[in-house]
Design an enzyme around this catalytic site. Structure first.
Site, PDB file in Angstrom:
ATOM      1  N   HIS A 151       3.297   1.700  13.061  1.00  0.00           N
ATOM      2  CA  HIS A 151       1.990   1.605  12.401  1.00  0.00           C
ATOM      3  C   HIS A 151       1.079   2.779  12.741  1.00  0.00           C
ATOM      4  O   HIS A 151      -0.074   2.611  13.105  1.00  0.00           O
ATOM      5  CB  HIS A 151       1.290   0.290  12.774  1.00  0.00           C
ATOM      6  CG  HIS A 151       2.062  -0.937  12.425  1.00  0.00           C
ATOM      7  ND1 HIS A 151       1.540  -2.201  12.548  1.00  0.00           N
ATOM      8  CD2 HIS A 151       3.321  -1.096  11.953  1.00  0.00           C
ATOM      9  CE1 HIS A 151       2.444  -3.093  12.174  1.00  0.00           C
ATOM     10  NE2 HIS A 151       3.533  -2.438  11.815  1.00  0.00           N
ATOM     11  N   GLU A 244       2.245  -3.278  -0.347  1.00  0.00           N
ATOM     12  CA  GLU A 244       1.219  -3.154  -1.372  1.00  0.00           C
ATOM     13  C   GLU A 244       1.192  -1.787  -2.055  1.00  0.00           C
ATOM     14  O   GLU A 244       1.517  -0.771  -1.437  1.00  0.00           O
ATOM     15  CB  GLU A 244      -0.175  -3.382  -0.756  1.00  0.00           C
ATOM     16  CG  GLU A 244      -0.356  -4.743  -0.126  1.00  0.00           C
ATOM     17  CD  GLU A 244      -1.720  -4.913   0.531  1.00  0.00           C
ATOM     18  OE1 GLU A 244      -2.015  -6.029   1.006  1.00  0.00           O
ATOM     19  OE2 GLU A 244      -2.493  -3.924   0.586  1.00  0.00           O
ATOM     20  N   TYR A 254      -9.764  -3.269   2.299  1.00  0.00           N
ATOM     21  CA  TYR A 254      -8.493  -3.745   1.760  1.00  0.00           C
ATOM     22  C   TYR A 254      -7.912  -4.911   2.556  1.00  0.00           C
ATOM     23  O   TYR A 254      -6.745  -5.256   2.377  1.00  0.00           O
ATOM     24  CB  TYR A 254      -7.535  -2.556   1.566  1.00  0.00           C
ATOM     25  CG  TYR A 254      -8.023  -1.722   0.413  1.00  0.00           C
ATOM     26  CD1 TYR A 254      -7.544  -1.935  -0.866  1.00  0.00           C
ATOM     27  CD2 TYR A 254      -9.069  -0.824   0.585  1.00  0.00           C
ATOM     28  CE1 TYR A 254      -8.070  -1.235  -1.952  1.00  0.00           C
ATOM     29  CE2 TYR A 254      -9.604  -0.128  -0.485  1.00  0.00           C
ATOM     30  CZ  TYR A 254      -9.095  -0.341  -1.755  1.00  0.00           C
ATOM     31  OH  TYR A 254      -9.623   0.333  -2.829  1.00  0.00           O
TER      32      TYR A 254
END
Length: 475
Positions: A151, A244, A254
């Site tokens: 990440h 997404e 978001y």
């Protein structure tokens, strides 16, 4: 379900196109498929980003900390640059790379990489000048962005406004994505020298990072500007599925970790499409070359876990059609760019610990797609019906690793970002009902997402039993 939200299923995405192997050798595209694949370079180690120089040479990063060049269709053996302090843990290392819009004049390139500071992993973006195949005159654009072995982001793209856009992941600390004082889980926007544009959305907010353009992202690895409209689109990895494609709005939230998958909440942006199970979307591009006229204006998405290229049609900012190309032929696809010749270049990413498994003799590679001389480019239409949805099969231990281990530790021992549960020391109740409630509803103000949209109630119950059993074991 709203028309602009499409749930892609395991059956439709992963069962359409079989691999084409000739005599068990390296897979090649057949001529009748409308394209053929050339190997540009092989025996690489995760070529993370590909860019083209004005002389049509290819510059690319290898995640192990190298910047390399392919000139006259031949890989130069010696890297032009080595990041001696790059930190390699799982998926960290040398990442995004881009050229300044005026590269032909100023020779400036931008490079993102992970490093250690006070024994903690960080991310930084540095500008260099490419002079005689050497990177010189470094200027730090941004540094000390908290990072992790997963990440981290980090794609770099200059927009039509000549501003540098930078994606950052949540560094396995979900709460950072909503924290406007943190760089993580954001799309950042800066001037070419690292300065703050005066029209950034939080530039007058004294409690926010002024570089922030949008926030609430989990792990965005692709951004691309649509020609003509100048709109910004983004690809993002979800928690377990829930990947997404987003239309990015200035100052938009978001949602991560407050919402994911099909969740909705006022004040938070929902994706144009989410993919469950995961396809692992990486770099994206709008095709504007001349070799594949049927792809003009399409949004192409490199897929890691999906091992394919998605071809998305957009009308009025909505996805109207979805096709899949080269499914399961070349492995995990990381970088995806259009060359100056109009061909499509992409890189494989099989040396990814835990997910990628290198194949003998070829991985990793940079490949080129060009027309084969036939009139048809092979692709298959994806079903868009939710009734076909079929949850991917996971063991409870696998679900634990996906959802819990990065924060609470593989043995529930805890990490710097979250407490452990050894000997059943739970803050929100140690009985099964309380644990099920925590998993289902999350504790979003502490950064724990609600997982009810990611796994079903049966799996939540099994996960609670697994955690209870694991927490009571002698560590």
């Amino acid at each position: 379900m709203q028309k602009n939200r499409l749930l892609l299923t395991f059956i439709s995405l992963f069962g359409l196109i079989s691999s084409a192997f000739i005599d068990g050798s390296f897979p090649v595209a057949l001529p009748e498929e409308g394209y053929q694949i050339d190997t540009v370079a092989e025996n690489l180690r995760v070529p993370w980003q590909i860019v083209f120089l004005p002389d049509k040479s290819i510059l690319f990063t290898e995640r192990e900390g190298r910047v390399r060049i392919i000139r006259n269709n031949k890989l130069v053996t010696k890297p032009i640059f080595n990041l001696n302090d790059v930190v390699l843990r799982n998926k960290s290392g040398a990442l995004g790379l881009c050229l300044h819009p005026s590269f032909s004049k100023n020779k400036q390139i931008y490079l993102a990489s992970n490093y250690l500071s006070d024994n903690r992993m960080k991310l930084r973006i540095v500008r260099y000048e490419l002079i005689k195949d050497t990177l010189l005159n470094p200027l730090v654009i941004l540094k000390d962005i908290p990072a992790n072995q997963n990440h981290t982001g980090c794609r770099l793209v200059f927009g039509p406004d000549k501003k540098l856009y930078i994606t950052t992941g949540d560094a396995d600390q979900p709460m950072l994505a909503q924290d406007l004082k943190a760089y993580n889980g954001k799309i950042l926007r800066v001037n070419d020298d690292g300065g703050i544009p005066t029209d950034n959305p939080f530039v007058k907010n004294d409690t926010a990072r002024k570089e922030i353009w949008s926030f609430g992202h989990r792990n965005p690895q692709g951004i691309a500007f649509q020609p003509v409209t100048g709109l910004l689109y983004e690809s993002e990895h979800g928690p377990t599925g829930g990947d997404e494609i987003n239309l990015i709005k200035k100052g938009g939230n978001y949602g991560w970790p407050g919402i994911h998958h099909d969740d909705k909440r006022d004040g938070m942006e929902s994706p144009l499409v989410q993919y469950t199970p995961s396809i692992g979307p990486s770099e994206i591009l709008f095709y504007n070359g001349v070799q594949f006229p049927q792809l003009t204006g399409k949004l192409l998405v490199a897929c890691l876990r999906g091992e394919a290229i998605l071809n998305l049609s957009l009308v009025n900012n909505k996805i109207t059609d979805q096709l899949v190309m080269i499914k399961n032929k070349y492995g995990r696809i990381r970088s995806l760019v259009t060359g100056p010749d109009g061909y499509i270049y992409f890189s494989t990413s099989m040396n990814d610990p835990g997910e990628g498994h290198p194949r003998d003799g070829h991985d990793d590679m940079i490949l080129r797609m060009r027309p084969s001389g036939t009139s048809v480019l092979e692709s298959q239409k994806l079903s868009q019906t939710k009734t076909q949805a079929k949850q991917a099969q996971h063991t409870t231990a696998g679900i634990f690793q996906q959802l819990c281990a990065s924060c609470h530790g593989n043995k529930l021992q805890g990490t710097p970002t979250a407490k452990g549960f050894i000997n059943s020391k739970f803050l929100y109740g140690s009985d099964k009902k309380s644990i099920v409630a925590s998993i289902t509803n999350g504790i979003t103000d502490k950064g724990m997402p609600a997982w009810n949209g990611a796994i079903n109630t049966e799996d939540i119950s099994k996960l609670a039993d697994f955690i209870l059993k694991k927490s009571k074991k002698k560590q």
